[in-house]
Design an enzyme around this catalytic site. Structure first.
Site, PDB file in Angstrom:
ATOM      1  N   LYS A  22      10.228   1.640 -18.214  1.00 42.82           N
ATOM      2  CA  LYS A  22       9.331   2.629 -18.825  1.00 42.82           C
ATOM      3  C   LYS A  22       9.945   4.021 -18.783  1.00 42.82           C
ATOM      4  CE  LYS A  22       5.879   4.407 -16.202  1.00 42.82           C
ATOM      5  NZ  LYS A  22       5.856   5.879 -16.152  1.00 42.82           N
ATOM      6  N   ASN A  23      10.476   4.402 -17.617  1.00 41.14           N
ATOM      7  CA  ASN A  23      10.960   5.781 -17.465  1.00 41.14           C
ATOM      8  C   ASN A  23      12.281   6.037 -18.179  1.00 41.14           C
ATOM      9  OD1 ASN A  23       8.704   6.348 -16.029  1.00 41.14           O
ATOM     10  ND2 ASN A  23       9.703   6.528 -14.032  1.00 41.14           N
ATOM     11  N   ARG A  92       1.984  12.834 -18.463  1.00 38.78           N
ATOM     12  CA  ARG A  92       2.817  13.982 -18.177  1.00 38.78           C
ATOM     13  C   ARG A  92       4.166  13.949 -18.895  1.00 38.78           C
ATOM     14  NH1 ARG A  92       3.900  17.863 -14.439  1.00 38.78           N
ATOM     15  NH2 ARG A  92       6.133  17.781 -14.265  1.00 38.78           N
ATOM     16  N   CYS A 116      -1.722  16.717 -11.417  1.00 39.00           N
ATOM     17  CA  CYS A 116      -1.958  15.280 -11.477  1.00 39.00           C
ATOM     18  C   CYS A 116      -2.138  14.769 -10.072  1.00 39.00           C
ATOM     19  CB  CYS A 116      -0.836  14.562 -12.194  1.00 39.00           C
ATOM     20  SG  CYS A 116       0.455  13.988 -11.142  1.00 39.00           S
ATOM     21  N   ARG A 121       3.131  19.326  -9.499  1.00 44.56           N
ATOM     22  CA  ARG A 121       4.119  18.976 -10.523  1.00 44.56           C
ATOM     23  C   ARG A 121       4.257  20.012 -11.643  1.00 44.56           C
ATOM     24  NH1 ARG A 121       3.653  12.654 -11.961  1.00 44.56           N
ATOM     25  NH2 ARG A 121       5.897  12.719 -12.124  1.00 44.56           N
ATOM     26  N   ASP A 305       9.117   6.343  -6.186  1.00 45.97           N
ATOM     27  CA  ASP A 305       8.273   5.388  -6.909  1.00 45.97           C
ATOM     28  C   ASP A 305       8.195   4.025  -6.213  1.00 45.97           C
ATOM     29  OD1 ASP A 305       7.628   7.256  -8.788  1.00 45.97           O
ATOM     30  OD2 ASP A 305       8.870   6.425 -10.393  1.00 45.97           O
ATOM     31  N   ARG A 397      -0.458   1.327 -17.325  1.00 45.32           N
ATOM     32  CA  ARG A 397       0.469   2.380 -17.766  1.00 45.32           C
ATOM     33  C   ARG A 397       1.912   1.968 -17.502  1.00 45.32           C
ATOM     34  NH1 ARG A 397      -0.007   7.415 -14.797  1.00 45.32           N
ATOM     35  NH2 ARG A 397       1.884   7.610 -15.970  1.00 45.32           N
TER      36      ARG A 397
END
Ligand code: UD1
Length: 420
Positions: A22-23, A92, A116, A121, A305, A397
């Site tokens: 995803k990132n 974000r 968040c 952040r 993460d 997500r």
């Protein structure tokens, strides 16, 4: 709202295919704003965050088509420069369109992402870097207004902290700037390497990929490309923990061990057996787990993460583990929920002391962010009795077909759908 019902105590045995990251996919999608011909991304996971980025790019005038087998075709050019609050507040990473819009259109109006669940952040490093490339930036009505009427110019930029998003935004602006940009103390996450390699395929000139010093020689236009997104190292790490917690035996197809060095070291120290085998990783746990201290750091350090998932693992290890979070403030929201399941965890500032217990007990729990949610799913898989995880939308997500992948390996996990 949907929730997950999990009956714990079953070892996970079988094979799980790792999805695209995803990132990595999110900044790659933003990079399509720079291309003069369609960008084709393969191995893009089907996730809520990807759909949010798709909606944002369409809002900017891009055509985005999802084909079977996870191929995404992104065709421009962008026709307008406004990223509205309504979309940015959902995710974000929407702020990643700022650099590309500025470079391509000479202007960008992007809603400030705001606070968040895992800390304040800010985006100050993104804005400072873009200003050093010659952008005029001010804030107005909750929006970042950025202009570069005379175009962007290469600059020497030294980041005070290796922010992933700031590195990506500055990199995507610098590829179309005039002259040479050097980003010192750049973040080195594998997702940035993936972005830089794709940009080079599109015609950019980036050197130093994988290091903390990126050297970018600006070009006047970028073409299209076909690029395959790297496997998701955090999804991989999450399933490594799941196998270890349940005393299971999993083959993680497509996993890339080279992106997981720090995590693999800590898992092996904790008593987990992990082998690199053709096509992926095999993980199993036969003996006991022991407590291991970890500290989160920018890549190649232990990933923030993976902090919550590793904490769940440590909650049933023998002895104590100290888990220190240095990347984000306030990223321990999973602690009270794990404690409700019988864990013994105390937080002191940026560190959590985890005293292992023989077993966790199922309970209804609630999570506040993506990785915290999945740490509770892992706890549920290991716990005695039933766990109900509320607010499943966080999981959607970032984890593709989570319950399907787990159930195929023997987990008793079900989604209960409810009208909102
Ligand atoms: C990315 C990842 C996220 C991961 C994080 C750290 C994506 C879409 N998200 O987030 O999953 O947890 O990297 O590995 O790739 N900071 C500032 N000013 C800035 C930018 C950041 O102070 O302008 C601070 C943040 O508040 C935070 C730290 O730097 O404390 C790390 O943030 P950053 O590396 O930018 O993370 P993201 O890119 O937001």
């Amino acid at each position: 709202m949907d929730r997950l019902h999990i009956r714990g105590g079953r070892p996970l045995i079988g094979e799980i295919a790792i999805s695209g990251a995803k990132n990595a996919a999110l900044p790659l999608m933003a990079a399509s704003l720079l291309a003069s011909a369609p960008l084709i991304l393969e191995n893009v996971p089907d996730l809520a965050d990807i759909r949010t980025m798709t909606a944002l790019l369409r809002e900017l005038g891009m055509e985005v088509t999802r084909e079977a087998s996870g191929r995404l075709v992104l065709a421009g050019p962008p026709r307008q420069a406004l990223a509205p609050y309504d979309i940015v507040r959902r995710m974000r990473a929407s702020v990643l369109v700022l650099g590309p819009l500025l470079a391509r259109l000479g202007e960008a109006r992007v809603s400030l992402p705001g606070g968040c669940a895992i800390g304040t952040r800010p985006v100050d490093l993104h804005l400072k870097g873009l200003a050093e490339l010659g952008a005029e930036i001010h804030l107005e009505g909750g929006y970042i207004i950025a202009r570069s009427p005379k175009g962007l110019r290469g600059a020497d930029i030294a980041l005070p902290f290796p922010s992933v998003g700031a590195t990506e935004n500055i990199l995507m602006a610098a590829v179309l700037a005039q002259g040479r940009t050097v980003i010192a103390n750049a973040a080195r996450e594998p997702e940035i390497g993936d972005l830089a390699r794709c940009l080079n395929l599109m015609g950019a000139q980036i050197e130093g990929i994988g290091t903390d010093r990126l050297v970018i020689d600006g070009v006047s236009r970028l073409e299209g490309a076909i690029h395959r997104v790297i496997p998701d190292r955090i999804e991989t790490g999450t399933y490594l923990c799941a196998a270890a917690l349940t005393g299971g035996d999993l083959f993680l197809r497509g996993a890339e061990p080279g992106h997981l060095t720090a995590l693999l070291k800590s898992l092996r120290e904790a008593g987990v057996t992990i082998e690199t085998v053709p096509g992926g990783l095999r993980v199993r746990r036969e003996g006991r787990l022991v407590g291991v201290d970890v500290m989160t750091e920018p890549y190649p350090g232990f990933p923030t993460d993976m902090q919550a998932q590793f904490m769940t693992l440590m909650s049933v290890a023998e002895g104590a583990a100290m888990i220190t979070e240095t990347v984000f403030e306030n990223r321990f929201m999973h602690v009270p929920e794990l404690n409700r399941m019988g864990a013994r965890i105390n937080v002191h500032g940026a560190s959590a002391i985890v005293r292992g217990v023989p077993e966790l007990q199922g309970a209804p729990v609630m999570a506040t962010d993506l990785r915290a949610s999945v740490s509770l799913v892992l706890a549920g898989l290991a716990a005695r009795g039933e766990t109900i995880v509320n607010r499943v939308y966080h999981l959607d997500r970032g984890y593709e077909r989570l319950e399907e992948k787990l159930a195929a390996c023997g987990a008793a996990i079900e989604r209960w759908r409810e009208a909102a």
